[in-house]
Write a protein that holds these residues in place. Structure first.
Motif, PDB file in Angstrom:
ATOM      1  N   THR A  55       0.851  -1.191   0.000  1.00 12.96           N
ATOM      2  CA  THR A  55       0.000   0.000   0.000  1.00 12.96           C
ATOM      3  C   THR A  55       0.887   1.242   0.000  1.00 12.96           C
ATOM      4  O   THR A  55       1.851   1.334   0.774  1.00 12.96           O
ATOM      5  N   ILE A  56       0.552   2.176  -0.861  1.00 11.38           N
ATOM      6  CA  ILE A  56       1.269   3.456  -0.934  1.00 11.38           C
ATOM      7  C   ILE A  56       0.293   4.565  -0.568  1.00 11.38           C
ATOM      8  O   ILE A  56      -0.714   4.781  -1.257  1.00 11.38           O
ATOM      9  N   PHE A  57       0.568   5.241   0.549  1.00  8.08           N
ATOM     10  CA  PHE A  57      -0.218   6.393   0.976  1.00  8.08           C
ATOM     11  C   PHE A  57       0.446   7.673   0.455  1.00  8.08           C
ATOM     12  O   PHE A  57       1.676   7.759   0.390  1.00  8.08           O
ATOM     13  N   GLY A  58      -0.359   8.676   0.131  1.00  7.67           N
ATOM     14  CA  GLY A  58       0.216   9.949  -0.300  1.00  7.67           C
ATOM     15  C   GLY A  58      -0.858  10.949  -0.682  1.00  7.67           C
ATOM     16  O   GLY A  58      -2.042  10.629  -0.764  1.00  7.67           O
ATOM     17  N   SER A  59      -0.426  12.151  -0.949  1.00  5.60           N
ATOM     18  CA  SER A  59      -1.317  13.287  -1.184  1.00  5.60           C
ATOM     19  C   SER A  59      -2.188  13.115  -2.424  1.00  5.60           C
ATOM     20  O   SER A  59      -1.747  12.596  -3.453  1.00  5.60           O
ATOM     21  N   ALA A  60      -3.434  13.598  -2.301  1.00  3.14           N
ATOM     22  CA  ALA A  60      -4.333  13.646  -3.456  1.00  3.14           C
ATOM     23  C   ALA A  60      -4.100  14.902  -4.288  1.00  3.14           C
ATOM     24  O   ALA A  60      -4.669  15.044  -5.374  1.00  3.14           O
ATOM     25  N   ARG A  61      -3.261  15.822  -3.817  1.00  2.58           N
ATOM     26  CA  ARG A  61      -3.141  17.146  -4.447  1.00  2.58           C
ATOM     27  C   ARG A  61      -1.960  17.279  -5.402  1.00  2.58           C
ATOM     28  O   ARG A  61      -1.896  18.248  -6.155  1.00  2.58           O
ATOM     29  N   VAL A  72       7.055   8.700  -7.272  1.00  5.31           N
ATOM     30  CA  VAL A  72       6.114   7.694  -6.762  1.00  5.31           C
ATOM     31  C   VAL A  72       5.712   6.738  -7.890  1.00  5.31           C
ATOM     32  O   VAL A  72       5.627   5.517  -7.690  1.00  5.31           O
ATOM     33  N   LYS A  73       5.488   7.275  -9.067  1.00  7.69           N
ATOM     34  CA  LYS A  73       5.162   6.427 -10.223  1.00  7.69           C
ATOM     35  C   LYS A  73       6.304   5.455 -10.508  1.00  7.69           C
ATOM     36  O   LYS A  73       6.087   4.253 -10.716  1.00  7.69           O
ATOM     37  N   ARG A  74       7.542   5.964 -10.494  1.00  7.38           N
ATOM     38  CA  ARG A  74       8.705   5.116 -10.745  1.00  7.38           C
ATOM     39  C   ARG A  74       8.846   4.041  -9.670  1.00  7.38           C
ATOM     40  O   ARG A  74       9.159   2.882  -9.960  1.00  7.38           O
ATOM     41  N   GLY A  91      -7.650   7.554  -5.445  1.00  5.33           N
ATOM     42  CA  GLY A  91      -7.974   8.889  -5.937  1.00  5.33           C
ATOM     43  C   GLY A  91      -6.879   9.485  -6.811  1.00  5.33           C
ATOM     44  O   GLY A  91      -6.036   8.769  -7.359  1.00  5.33           O
ATOM     45  N   PRO A  92      -6.875  10.823  -6.910  1.00  2.47           N
ATOM     46  CA  PRO A  92      -5.884  11.511  -7.741  1.00  2.47           C
ATOM     47  C   PRO A  92      -4.556  11.698  -7.010  1.00  2.47           C
ATOM     48  O   PRO A  92      -4.321  11.112  -5.946  1.00  2.47           O
ATOM     49  N   GLY A  93      -3.680  12.516  -7.587  1.00  6.74           N
ATOM     50  CA  GLY A  93      -2.424  12.863  -6.935  1.00  6.74           C
ATOM     51  C   GLY A  93      -1.466  11.687  -6.881  1.00  6.74           C
ATOM     52  O   GLY A  93      -1.302  10.929  -7.842  1.00  6.74           O
ATOM     53  N   LEU A  94      -0.825  11.504  -5.716  1.00 10.60           N
ATOM     54  CA  LEU A  94       0.172  10.450  -5.587  1.00 10.60           C
ATOM     55  C   LEU A  94      -0.452   9.062  -5.573  1.00 10.60           C
ATOM     56  O   LEU A  94       0.228   8.073  -5.864  1.00 10.60           O
ATOM     57  N   MET A  95      -1.740   8.988  -5.243  1.00  5.40           N
ATOM     58  CA  MET A  95      -2.446   7.709  -5.378  1.00  5.40           C
ATOM     59  C   MET A  95      -2.480   7.310  -6.854  1.00  5.40           C
ATOM     60  O   MET A  95      -2.197   6.163  -7.214  1.00  5.40           O
ATOM     61  N   GLN A  96      -2.822   8.259  -7.704  1.00  7.07           N
ATOM     62  CA  GLN A  96      -2.848   7.990  -9.142  1.00  7.07           C
ATOM     63  C   GLN A  96      -1.457   7.646  -9.650  1.00  7.07           C
ATOM     64  O   GLN A  96      -1.287   6.743 -10.484  1.00  7.07           O
ATOM     65  N   ALA A  97      -0.441   8.353  -9.149  1.00  5.51           N
ATOM     66  CA  ALA A  97       0.933   8.082  -9.576  1.00  5.51           C
ATOM     67  C   ALA A  97       1.293   6.627  -9.317  1.00  5.51           C
ATOM     68  O   ALA A  97       1.902   5.947 -10.164  1.00  5.51           O
ATOM     69  N   ALA A  98       0.928   6.128  -8.131  1.00  2.61           N
ATOM     70  CA  ALA A  98       1.257   4.741  -7.783  1.00  2.61           C
ATOM     71  C   ALA A  98       0.490   3.754  -8.664  1.00  2.61           C
ATOM     72  O   ALA A  98       1.067   2.772  -9.159  1.00  2.61           O
ATOM     73  N   ASN A  99      -0.800   3.987  -8.862  1.00  2.00           N
ATOM     74  CA  ASN A  99      -1.577   3.095  -9.726  1.00  2.00           C
ATOM     75  C   ASN A  99      -1.089   3.153 -11.172  1.00  2.00           C
ATOM     76  O   ASN A  99      -1.054   2.129 -11.862  1.00  2.00           O
ATOM     77  N   GLU A 125     -13.307  11.109  -8.147  1.00  3.64           N
ATOM     78  CA  GLU A 125     -13.460   9.921  -8.975  1.00  3.64           C
ATOM     79  C   GLU A 125     -12.277   8.968  -8.787  1.00  3.64           C
ATOM     80  O   GLU A 125     -11.174   9.378  -8.425  1.00  3.64           O
ATOM     81  N   VAL A 126     -12.537   7.686  -9.039  1.00  2.00           N
ATOM     82  CA  VAL A 126     -11.449   6.711  -9.062  1.00  2.00           C
ATOM     83  C   VAL A 126     -10.506   7.083 -10.198  1.00  2.00           C
ATOM     84  O   VAL A 126     -10.944   7.402 -11.305  1.00  2.00           O
ATOM     85  N   ASN A 127      -9.211   7.070  -9.921  1.00  3.94           N
ATOM     86  CA  ASN A 127      -8.269   7.421 -10.992  1.00  3.94           C
ATOM     87  C   ASN A 127      -8.288   6.344 -12.081  1.00  3.94           C
ATOM     88  O   ASN A 127      -8.619   5.185 -11.814  1.00  3.94           O
ATOM     89  N   PRO A 128      -7.941   6.711 -13.321  1.00  2.70           N
ATOM     90  CA  PRO A 128      -8.127   5.793 -14.458  1.00  2.70           C
ATOM     91  C   PRO A 128      -7.203   4.582 -14.462  1.00  2.70           C
ATOM     92  O   PRO A 128      -7.349   3.706 -15.319  1.00  2.70           O
ATOM     93  N   PHE A 129      -6.249   4.509 -13.535  1.00  6.01           N
ATOM     94  CA  PHE A 129      -5.288   3.408 -13.533  1.00  6.01           C
ATOM     95  C   PHE A 129      -5.640   2.316 -12.521  1.00  6.01           C
ATOM     96  O   PHE A 129      -4.924   1.329 -12.399  1.00  6.01           O
ATOM     97  N   VAL A 130      -6.742   2.514 -11.800  1.00  8.65           N
ATOM     98  CA  VAL A 130      -7.204   1.495 -10.854  1.00  8.65           C
ATOM     99  C   VAL A 130      -7.926   0.394 -11.612  1.00  8.65           C
ATOM    100  O   VAL A 130      -8.809   0.652 -12.425  1.00  8.65           O
ATOM    101  N   GLU A 131      -7.552  -0.849 -11.356  1.00 13.02           N
ATOM    102  CA  GLU A 131      -8.205  -1.985 -12.003  1.00 13.02           C
ATOM    103  C   GLU A 131      -9.304  -2.588 -11.129  1.00 13.02           C
ATOM    104  O   GLU A 131     -10.298  -3.089 -11.645  1.00 13.02           O
ATOM    105  N   GLN A 132      -9.095  -2.541  -9.826  1.00 11.16           N
ATOM    106  CA  GLN A 132     -10.090  -3.085  -8.897  1.00 11.16           C
ATOM    107  C   GLN A 132     -10.349  -2.034  -7.823  1.00 11.16           C
ATOM    108  O   GLN A 132      -9.437  -1.638  -7.097  1.00 11.16           O
ATOM    109  N   ALA A 133     -11.601  -1.560  -7.736  1.00 11.75           N
ATOM    110  CA  ALA A 133     -11.930  -0.475  -6.810  1.00 11.75           C
ATOM    111  C   ALA A 133     -12.918  -0.951  -5.753  1.00 11.75           C
ATOM    112  O   ALA A 133     -13.820  -1.741  -6.034  1.00 11.75           O
ATOM    113  N   PHE A 134     -12.707  -0.460  -4.532  1.00 13.30           N
ATOM    114  CA  PHE A 134     -13.631  -0.673  -3.428  1.00 13.30           C
ATOM    115  C   PHE A 134     -14.028   0.702  -2.899  1.00 13.30           C
ATOM    116  O   PHE A 134     -13.204   1.624  -2.883  1.00 13.30           O
TER     117      PHE A 134
END
Length: 248
Positions: A55-61, A72-74, A91-99, A125-134
């Motif tokens: 799990t990677i936690f981080g800013s949505a901004r 984070v993406k790397r 979500g967006p931000g660093l969450m999206q970077a990780a996904n 919204e769920v970021n576009p790189f999430v494959e399985q969302a809860f």
């Protein structure tokens, strides 16, 4: 609601909705019963977990293009290439970077890219790189879901929500509700948090924690150091997994 009803309503007794006190006691008793059932169910664990999940936690901004976003993406891409699934808040931000990093990985087996969201008053919204969302209605159940799903946690720069997530994991490790689960703080802001906690909670004569508690999070300066720590733990996890397969 911190106290259970002192005198539960007998099961066979019919209660009028006009009896507010009795209705209140039934509601409290039922909610505590539901919590007990959920807590009992969450004791169950699969005998064999097929995938190692980080799990990677981080800013949505933090926006795409920012150097932290790229790092984070790397980092997530390297972990996914190693064979790790990537879990975020979805979500967006660093969450999206990780996904996004998980999706970009050139792994022999495609890593899962998972998002665990919470319903907010402002839509996210769920970021576009999430494959399985809860999706959860409360932060309480969402945080518990992270705990049930994850083998390791990496904390990237973030705000109040990231502080909530990371300190909850820290506390669960402190009281041994979690075992052998890396908690890795990346970047100077988290080292500052640990330094503050050490200074304020370990004051002689007014100790609020143990010195060992301050060593639970591993503070690193870079994504590469975080990757190295996960790689070490992943190797041990794979060995244990292979042993359990042989035993099974």
């Amino acid at each position: 609601m911190s106290e259970q009803p002192s005198s539960p309503i007998p099961r066979q007794t019919t209660v009028s909705l006009a009896d507010e006190e009795a209705v209140k006691r039934i509601l409290v008793e039922t909610i505590f019963g539901l919590w007990a059932s959920v807590n009992n169910l969450t004791r169950l664990r699969p005998s064999k977990r097929e995938r190692y999940r980080v799990t990677i936690f981080g800013s949505a901004r933090t926006q795409p293009g920012h150097w932290v976003y790229q790092e984070v993406k790397r980092m997530a891409e390297a972990l996914a290439a190693m064979g790790c699934d990537i879990v975020t808040g979805g979500g967006p931000g660093l969450m999206q970077a990780a996904n996004e990093g998980a999706e970009a990985a050139n792994a022999p087996e495609r890593a899962q890219s998972i998002g665990i969201r919470v319903k907010l008053p402002f839509e996210q919204e769920v970021n576009p790189f999430v494959e399985q969302a809860f999706e959860h209605q409360t932060f309480f159940t969402r945080l518990h879901h992270f705990v049930l799903l994850s083998d390791a946690f990496i904390v990237a720069p973030g705000g109040i929500g990231t502080v909530l997530e990371s300190t909850m994991i820290w506390q669960l490790l402190q009281v041994r509700h979690l075992h052998d689960t890396p908690l890795i703080f990346t970047g100077p802001m988290w080292k500052g948090l640990v330094d503050w906690a050490t200074q304020m909670m370990l004051r002689p004569g007014f100790e609020l924690a143990n010195a060992a508690d301050m060593k639970i999070p591993r503070c690193v300066d870079s994504a590469d150091e975080a990757i190295a720590l996960i790689r070490e733990h992943h190797v041990l996890w794979l060995a244990e997994h292979a042993k359990s397969k042989t035993a099974g």
